[in-house]
Design a protein around this motif. Structure first.
Motif, mmCIF file in Angstrom:
data_model
loop_
_atom_site.group_PDB
_atom_site.id
_atom_site.type_symbol
_atom_site.label_atom_id
_atom_site.label_comp_id
_atom_site.label_asym_id
_atom_site.label_seq_id
_atom_site.Cartn_x
_atom_site.Cartn_y
_atom_site.Cartn_z
ATOM 1 N N LYS A 93 3.134 -3.240 -5.571
ATOM 2 C CA LYS A 93 2.387 -4.158 -4.276
ATOM 3 C C LYS A 93 0.974 -3.848 -4.321
ATOM 4 O O LYS A 93 0.344 -2.717 -5.128
ATOM 5 C CB LYS A 93 2.974 -3.246 -3.033
ATOM 6 C CG LYS A 93 2.852 -1.748 -2.710
ATOM 7 C CD LYS A 93 3.361 -1.465 -1.652
ATOM 8 C CE LYS A 93 2.914 0.083 -1.360
ATOM 9 N NZ LYS A 93 3.434 0.732 0.094
ATOM 10 N N VAL A 119 8.149 -1.217 -1.737
ATOM 11 C CA VAL A 119 8.216 -1.812 -2.853
ATOM 12 C C VAL A 119 7.192 -1.377 -4.007
ATOM 13 O O VAL A 119 6.165 -0.721 -3.587
ATOM 14 C CB VAL A 119 7.665 -3.358 -2.525
ATOM 15 C CG1 VAL A 119 7.368 -4.130 -3.646
ATOM 16 C CG2 VAL A 119 8.187 -3.952 -1.318
ATOM 17 N N PHE A 154 1.898 -2.448 4.585
ATOM 18 C CA PHE A 154 1.406 -2.267 3.335
ATOM 19 C C PHE A 154 1.846 -0.881 3.187
ATOM 20 O O PHE A 154 2.497 -0.581 2.270
ATOM 21 C CB PHE A 154 0.182 -2.651 2.874
ATOM 22 C CG PHE A 154 -0.169 -2.403 1.207
ATOM 23 C CD1 PHE A 154 0.512 -3.453 0.387
ATOM 24 C CD2 PHE A 154 -0.807 -1.529 1.231
ATOM 25 C CE1 PHE A 154 0.074 -3.217 -0.828
ATOM 26 C CE2 PHE A 154 -1.043 -1.214 -0.281
ATOM 27 C CZ PHE A 154 -0.532 -1.969 -1.051
ATOM 28 N N CYS A 197 -0.492 -8.535 -0.469
ATOM 29 C CA CYS A 197 -1.182 -8.632 0.706
ATOM 30 C C CYS A 197 -2.487 -9.085 0.718
ATOM 31 O O CYS A 197 -3.373 -8.327 0.246
ATOM 32 C CB CYS A 197 -1.023 -7.213 1.401
ATOM 33 S SG CYS A 197 1.078 -6.762 1.822
ATOM 34 N N ARG A 241 -2.589 -4.649 -1.980
ATOM 35 C CA ARG A 241 -3.411 -5.307 -1.055
ATOM 36 C C ARG A 241 -4.895 -5.701 -1.610
ATOM 37 O O ARG A 241 -5.664 -4.519 -1.673
ATOM 38 C CB ARG A 241 -3.228 -4.108 0.103
ATOM 39 C CG ARG A 241 -3.756 -4.723 1.508
ATOM 40 C CD ARG A 241 -5.081 -4.284 1.751
ATOM 41 N NE ARG A 241 -5.641 -4.471 3.095
ATOM 42 C CZ ARG A 241 -6.663 -4.947 3.561
ATOM 43 N NH1 ARG A 241 -7.644 -5.196 2.933
ATOM 44 N NH2 ARG A 241 -6.688 -4.812 5.013
ATOM 45 N N ALA A 264 2.531 -7.011 -9.350
ATOM 46 C CA ALA A 264 2.676 -6.841 -7.885
ATOM 47 C C ALA A 264 3.950 -7.838 -7.549
ATOM 48 O O ALA A 264 3.813 -9.031 -7.834
ATOM 49 C CB ALA A 264 1.498 -6.938 -7.060
ATOM 50 N N THR A 307 12.642 -6.425 2.477
ATOM 51 C CA THR A 307 11.510 -6.045 1.524
ATOM 52 C C THR A 307 11.940 -4.816 0.766
ATOM 53 O O THR A 307 11.387 -4.510 -0.355
ATOM 54 C CB THR A 307 10.133 -6.551 1.462
ATOM 55 O OG1 THR A 307 9.657 -5.574 2.477
ATOM 56 C CG2 THR A 307 9.648 -7.898 1.536
ATOM 57 N N LEU A 336 4.631 -7.822 -4.322
ATOM 58 C CA LEU A 336 4.409 -7.939 -2.995
ATOM 59 C C LEU A 336 2.845 -8.084 -2.976
ATOM 60 O O LEU A 336 2.059 -7.046 -3.379
ATOM 61 C CB LEU A 336 4.906 -6.863 -2.088
ATOM 62 C CG LEU A 336 4.195 -6.544 -0.787
ATOM 63 C CD1 LEU A 336 4.551 -8.113 0.227
ATOM 64 C CD2 LEU A 336 4.496 -5.509 0.001
#
Length: 385
Positions: free
Chosen positions: A107, A104, A99, A152, A109, A148, A43, A150
């Protein structure tokens, strides 16, 4: 310790924290970090939509985007990860390592329950503007993807039929837009929403998760969360400033944060405000839980969403606070049935908390349960959602 992530991915950071003594060696965690390191490599620099954020907000973003094909993921999209294991095995810690170090640009979370609350809010706003016949899933997926590449998710779990109804289409749309998902959960994908009405319609989502996320079971020998809670006093008398400081310290020990953030649980068309919540730990004062007209459904929502409850300021119970006593009995029964860990401050030990009035005889069982819930055996039990 320097909290800034080391360059080189989660494996470098993990080894550094082992060397510092911040983490204890654990073979299962070490294997999981190797898998996360591989995902980190795949990633690095990933961004399927590098354009600048569009102006005009949620609705304008949808109207300016071209339709997205229905395939599950564009070619070259890294496969995500579903990290499953029992409570306290270090899943959240491992995901946070990934994370923190993930290279990235866009992103996010987030606790999965909060993500779903936000999704429902956006869907409601879309339908309010465009009508009930308009499909809110494509614009919702566009909005999330623009925020985002990514995602999480911590504590991925599905209890609500309203969540189950939209998850399949929403995640298919996210994957089709190139979103990479990493999630932690106490439940294997095949067991999500198990035994619930309407699960047959949920099965395609389980298949989608299995195709787009590698499933990794974390079988750590130690339950680090239970180790921490077993070392903490759970019942503080009296409910004074000293007790408040002790519960403050317990909250920080269990969550790594001094204060939680407000959270809203949605149930039966209404919501329940949680004053502080972090990583499966909720904190209330007695009046906010038992001084208001809450009922079994409210306490069930708390018991299934949180493995630990910190409760401040339980008063002596008597005929003058009859309603509060009845609600407290219901609360304790629900926590007990779901093996929720309870840390509290009170004006008396459980056996002396309610000694007179109509509820006193009924409270004997509650006092017995409260005493059992302080035992080391109880603190070692797995939370039942």
């Amino acid at each position: 310790m320097n909290d800034r992530p080391s360059p080189g991915g989660p494996l470098v950071t993990y080894r550094a924290r082992l060397a510092e003594g911040v983490l204890a060696a654990d073979p299962a965690q070490a294997r999981a970090v190797e898998v996360l390191q591989d995902l980190w490599r795949r990633t690095r620099g990933y961004d399927p939509h590098p354009e600048e954020p569009e102006k005009g907000g949620f609705f304008a973003r949808f109207t300016r985007r071209k339709p997205v094909a229905a395939e599950e993921a564009p070619a070259g999209t890294p496969m995500g990860l579903y990290l499953v294991g029992e409570v306290g095995r270090g899943k959240s810690m491992l995901m946070d390592l990934f994370f923190e170090t993930a290279e990235v640009t866009r992103k996010r979370r987030i606790h999965f329950h909060q993500f779903m609350q936000d999704a429902h809010r956006r869907i409601h706003a879309w339908k309010k503007q465009h009508g009930d016949t308009a499909d809110p899933i494509p614009p919702l997926a566009d909005a999330i993807t623009s925020e985002a590449a990514l995602l999480c998710f911590d504590e991925f779990q599905v209890h609500d039929i309203a969540d189950a109804m939209i998850l399949g289409r929403l995640f298919q749309a996210l994957f089709a837009r190139g979103t990479v998902v990493v999630a932690t959960s106490n439940t294997a994908p095949a067991d999500l929403f198990k035994g619930r009405p309407g699960r047959d319609a949920f099965l395609p989502f389980i298949g989608l998760i299995s195709r787009r996320l590698e499933v990794l079971t974390l079988e750590a020998a130690r339950d680090y969360r239970r180790d921490r809670i077993r070392a903490l006093p759970t019942w503080h008398v009296p409910a004074d400033e000293r007790a408040t400081r002790a519960l403050d310290a317990a909250f920080e020990e269990l969550t790594g944060q001094r204060h939680g953030k407000p959270m809203r649980l949605t149930l039966l068309g209404r919501s329940l405000e949680v004053p502080q919540a972090v990583e499966g730990v909720a904190r209330f004062d007695f009046e906010s839980l038992c001084g208001r007209p809450l009922g079994p459904a409210d306490y069930l929502a708390i018991a299934t969403h949180f493995h630990t409850l910190i409760l401040d300021g339980i008063p002596r119970l008597n005929p003058e606070n009859f309603d509060r006593a009845r609600r407290f009995i219901t609360l304790v029964d629900t926590l007990y049935e779901h093996r929720v860990k309870l840390l509290a401050s009170a004006e008396a030990i459980p056996d002396r908390l309610h000694e007179e009035g109509h509820n006193a005889a009924m409270f004997a069982r509650t006092a017995s349960r409260l005493n059992e819930m302080q035992s080391q055996d109880w603190l070692g039990l797995q939370h039942l959602t």
